[in-house]
Write an enzyme that holds these catalytic residues in place. Sequence first.
Site, mmCIF file in Angstrom:
data_model
loop_
_atom_site.group_PDB
_atom_site.id
_atom_site.type_symbol
_atom_site.label_atom_id
_atom_site.label_comp_id
_atom_site.label_asym_id
_atom_site.label_seq_id
_atom_site.Cartn_x
_atom_site.Cartn_y
_atom_site.Cartn_z
ATOM 1 N N LYS A 181 -14.957 -53.438 72.355
ATOM 2 C CA LYS A 181 -14.931 -54.863 72.720
ATOM 3 C C LYS A 181 -15.956 -55.640 71.905
ATOM 4 O O LYS A 181 -15.649 -56.677 71.326
ATOM 5 C CB LYS A 181 -15.229 -55.056 74.223
ATOM 6 C CG LYS A 181 -14.312 -54.304 75.150
ATOM 7 C CD LYS A 181 -14.664 -54.538 76.608
ATOM 8 C CE LYS A 181 -16.002 -53.981 77.046
ATOM 9 N NZ LYS A 181 -16.089 -52.505 77.040
ATOM 10 N N ARG A 235 -14.889 -58.055 85.182
ATOM 11 C CA ARG A 235 -14.903 -56.607 85.424
ATOM 12 C C ARG A 235 -14.366 -56.281 86.812
ATOM 13 O O ARG A 235 -14.254 -55.097 87.145
ATOM 14 C CB ARG A 235 -16.345 -56.098 85.387
ATOM 15 C CG ARG A 235 -16.970 -56.113 84.017
ATOM 16 C CD ARG A 235 -16.668 -54.848 83.313
ATOM 17 N NE ARG A 235 -17.757 -53.976 82.987
ATOM 18 C CZ ARG A 235 -18.545 -54.108 81.920
ATOM 19 N NH1 ARG A 235 -18.478 -55.127 81.132
ATOM 20 N NH2 ARG A 235 -19.428 -53.185 81.649
ATOM 21 N N ARG A 272 -23.590 -44.009 69.363
ATOM 22 C CA ARG A 272 -23.870 -45.439 69.116
ATOM 23 C C ARG A 272 -25.363 -45.715 68.953
ATOM 24 O O ARG A 272 -26.191 -45.257 69.739
ATOM 25 C CB ARG A 272 -23.332 -46.284 70.279
ATOM 26 C CG ARG A 272 -23.760 -47.744 70.162
ATOM 27 C CD ARG A 272 -22.995 -48.661 71.034
ATOM 28 N NE ARG A 272 -23.126 -48.333 72.444
ATOM 29 C CZ ARG A 272 -22.446 -48.947 73.396
ATOM 30 N NH1 ARG A 272 -21.586 -49.893 73.098
ATOM 31 N NH2 ARG A 272 -22.609 -48.607 74.653
ATOM 32 N N ARG A 285 -28.859 -47.334 73.601
ATOM 33 C CA ARG A 285 -28.878 -48.041 74.881
ATOM 34 C C ARG A 285 -29.237 -47.062 75.997
ATOM 35 O O ARG A 285 -28.758 -45.934 76.005
ATOM 36 C CB ARG A 285 -27.488 -48.655 75.154
ATOM 37 C CG ARG A 285 -27.402 -50.085 74.678
ATOM 38 C CD ARG A 285 -26.039 -50.684 74.773
ATOM 39 N NE ARG A 285 -25.313 -50.468 76.005
ATOM 40 C CZ ARG A 285 -24.109 -50.998 76.242
ATOM 41 N NH1 ARG A 285 -23.531 -51.768 75.336
ATOM 42 N NH2 ARG A 285 -23.488 -50.767 77.371
ATOM 43 N N ARG A 304 -20.139 -44.973 84.269
ATOM 44 C CA ARG A 304 -19.513 -46.211 83.770
ATOM 45 C C ARG A 304 -17.999 -46.031 83.684
ATOM 46 O O ARG A 304 -17.237 -46.944 84.013
ATOM 47 C CB ARG A 304 -20.079 -46.583 82.389
ATOM 48 C CG ARG A 304 -21.449 -47.246 82.484
ATOM 49 C CD ARG A 304 -22.230 -47.126 81.198
ATOM 50 N NE ARG A 304 -21.651 -47.848 80.098
ATOM 51 C CZ ARG A 304 -21.920 -47.603 78.818
ATOM 52 N NH1 ARG A 304 -22.759 -46.632 78.487
ATOM 53 N NH2 ARG A 304 -21.363 -48.321 77.869
HETATM 54 P P1 AP5 Z 1 -18.581 -51.099 71.053
HETATM 55 O O1 AP5 Z 1 -17.915 -52.158 70.285
HETATM 56 O O2 AP5 Z 1 -20.045 -51.180 71.264
HETATM 57 O O3 AP5 Z 1 -17.800 -50.883 72.440
HETATM 58 P P2 AP5 Z 1 -17.764 -51.766 73.758
HETATM 59 O O4 AP5 Z 1 -16.358 -51.784 74.237
HETATM 60 O O5 AP5 Z 1 -18.444 -53.059 73.549
HETATM 61 O O6 AP5 Z 1 -18.579 -50.789 74.712
HETATM 62 P P3 AP5 Z 1 -19.799 -51.076 75.692
HETATM 63 O O7 AP5 Z 1 -20.474 -49.754 75.913
HETATM 64 O O8 AP5 Z 1 -20.642 -52.209 75.238
HETATM 65 O O9 AP5 Z 1 -19.030 -51.484 76.968
HETATM 66 P P4 AP5 Z 1 -19.498 -51.569 78.394
HETATM 67 O O10 AP5 Z 1 -18.371 -52.295 78.975
HETATM 68 O O11 AP5 Z 1 -19.827 -50.270 79.032
HETATM 69 O O12 AP5 Z 1 -20.941 -52.279 78.289
HETATM 70 P P5 AP5 Z 1 -21.447 -53.759 78.552
HETATM 71 O O13 AP5 Z 1 -22.536 -54.033 77.620
HETATM 72 O O14 AP5 Z 1 -20.317 -54.706 78.643
HETATM 73 O O15 AP5 Z 1 -18.239 -49.683 70.354
HETATM 74 C C1 AP5 Z 1 -18.802 -48.482 70.863
HETATM 75 C C2 AP5 Z 1 -19.165 -47.550 69.686
HETATM 76 O O16 AP5 Z 1 -17.956 -47.160 69.015
HETATM 77 C C3 AP5 Z 1 -20.037 -48.200 68.608
HETATM 78 O O17 AP5 Z 1 -20.885 -47.209 68.091
HETATM 79 C C4 AP5 Z 1 -19.033 -48.664 67.529
HETATM 80 O O18 AP5 Z 1 -19.598 -48.685 66.240
HETATM 81 C C5 AP5 Z 1 -17.945 -47.588 67.658
HETATM 82 N N1 AP5 Z 1 -16.591 -48.111 67.393
HETATM 83 C C6 AP5 Z 1 -16.055 -49.278 67.819
HETATM 84 N N2 AP5 Z 1 -14.771 -49.398 67.407
HETATM 85 C C7 AP5 Z 1 -14.481 -48.251 66.737
HETATM 86 C C8 AP5 Z 1 -13.309 -47.774 66.072
HETATM 87 N N3 AP5 Z 1 -12.180 -48.499 66.029
HETATM 88 N N4 AP5 Z 1 -13.363 -46.565 65.481
HETATM 89 C C9 AP5 Z 1 -14.508 -45.822 65.511
HETATM 90 N N5 AP5 Z 1 -15.661 -46.220 66.120
HETATM 91 C C10 AP5 Z 1 -15.638 -47.431 66.723
HETATM 92 O O19 AP5 Z 1 -22.063 -53.616 80.005
HETATM 93 C C11 AP5 Z 1 -23.208 -52.834 80.240
HETATM 94 C C12 AP5 Z 1 -23.605 -52.915 81.700
HETATM 95 O O20 AP5 Z 1 -23.955 -54.277 82.033
HETATM 96 C C13 AP5 Z 1 -22.519 -52.535 82.712
HETATM 97 O O21 AP5 Z 1 -22.455 -51.135 82.929
HETATM 98 C C14 AP5 Z 1 -22.995 -53.295 83.942
HETATM 99 O O22 AP5 Z 1 -24.074 -52.652 84.564
HETATM 100 C C15 AP5 Z 1 -23.497 -54.614 83.347
HETATM 101 N N6 AP5 Z 1 -22.420 -55.611 83.220
HETATM 102 C C16 AP5 Z 1 -21.974 -56.206 82.069
HETATM 103 N N7 AP5 Z 1 -20.980 -57.067 82.337
HETATM 104 C C17 AP5 Z 1 -20.795 -57.023 83.669
HETATM 105 C C18 AP5 Z 1 -19.879 -57.673 84.546
HETATM 106 N N8 AP5 Z 1 -18.974 -58.550 84.101
HETATM 107 N N9 AP5 Z 1 -19.959 -57.382 85.874
HETATM 108 C C19 AP5 Z 1 -20.883 -56.517 86.365
HETATM 109 N N10 AP5 Z 1 -21.756 -55.864 85.587
HETATM 110 C C20 AP5 Z 1 -21.714 -56.111 84.251
HETATM 111 MG MG MG Z 2 -20.208 -53.923 74.284
#
Ligand code: AP5
Ligand code: MG
Length: 215
Positions: free
Chosen positions: A13, A88, A127, A159, A170
């Site tokens: 994402k 979410r 990552r 992270r 997660r």
């Molecule tokens: P990346 O692009 O970083 O993936 P992502 O989908 O953004 O994954 P996240 O881990 O950020 O998602 P998340 O939903 O768990 O975390 P968030 O920060 O939103 O890619 C991942 C890796 O793969 C990277 O190394 C990248 O280089 C690689 N990659 C990407 N595409 C690729 C491809 N095509 N091929 C190969 N490699 C690839 O949330 C974190 C925490 O915050 C949550 O757990 C929660 O506690 C809180 N939070 C955030 N939003 C909310 C909400 N709306 N409600 C409640 N709590 C929330």
């Molecule tokens: Mg992300």
Amino acid sequence: MNIILFGQPGAGKGTQAQKLSKKYGIPQISTGDILRANVKEGTKLGLEAKKYMDAGELVPDAVLIGIIKDRLLQPDAANGFLLDGYPRTIPQADALAGILDEIKKPIDAVINIAVPTPILLERLSGRWMSACGASYNTVFNPPKKEGVCDVCGDQLFQRPDDTSAAVANRLEVYQKQTAPLIDYYKGKGLLKDIDGTKDIDVVFEEIDKIAAPFK
Ligand code: AP5
Ligand code: MG
């Protein structure tokens, strides 16, 4: 262009939202990034959110709904936005619909980036992040110099919620609380499925085909 990037942790994402943001000049609104910035600054919100985030749990809906409302009303979102990591839960999606109704900015598409779990685990364990927001992967997307950001030259870090225990939680939390949004947005005719297993640039091309008509 009012788009939601949807998918499991590690689906890509953030990676894809950054590329769309660069191409179209509209903000990537990542609730994870907003929360992490608050944790780093030690704000009251950050202190509250940290315990949930480190455990891989969702931060309570009321907190997130407040954050997203404030952010969507900022001037840089006037010409469009890329939501990354929000909504979410169903209550978050309902609240978003209410906010967007008020400001008359309907969602154009919800792009569901699908990736099987074994690949997600591999991506998250490899990552590495930079303070400037750039994200790398030791296997799939390494920086030019190991441990150093190509963009800003800072040292890379992992992270705290990319530990295996937090990642497992997660993924479970996603299935229980977030996956129901797939049917929610399918029902509204907004869901677009994308194969997220291909190379980053190939996935981007597919996403851009969906996004471009809304520019
Ligand atoms: P990346 O692009 O970083 O993936 P992502 O989908 O953004 O994954 P996240 O881990 O950020 O998602 P998340 O939903 O768990 O975390 P968030 O920060 O939103 O890619 C991942 C890796 O793969 C990277 O190394 C990248 O280089 C690689 N990659 C990407 N595409 C690729 C491809 N095509 N091929 C190969 N490699 C690839 O949330 C974190 C925490 O915050 C949550 O757990 C929660 O506690 C809180 N939070 C955030 N939003 C909310 C909400 N709306 N409600 C409640 N709590 C929330
Ligand atoms: Mg992300």
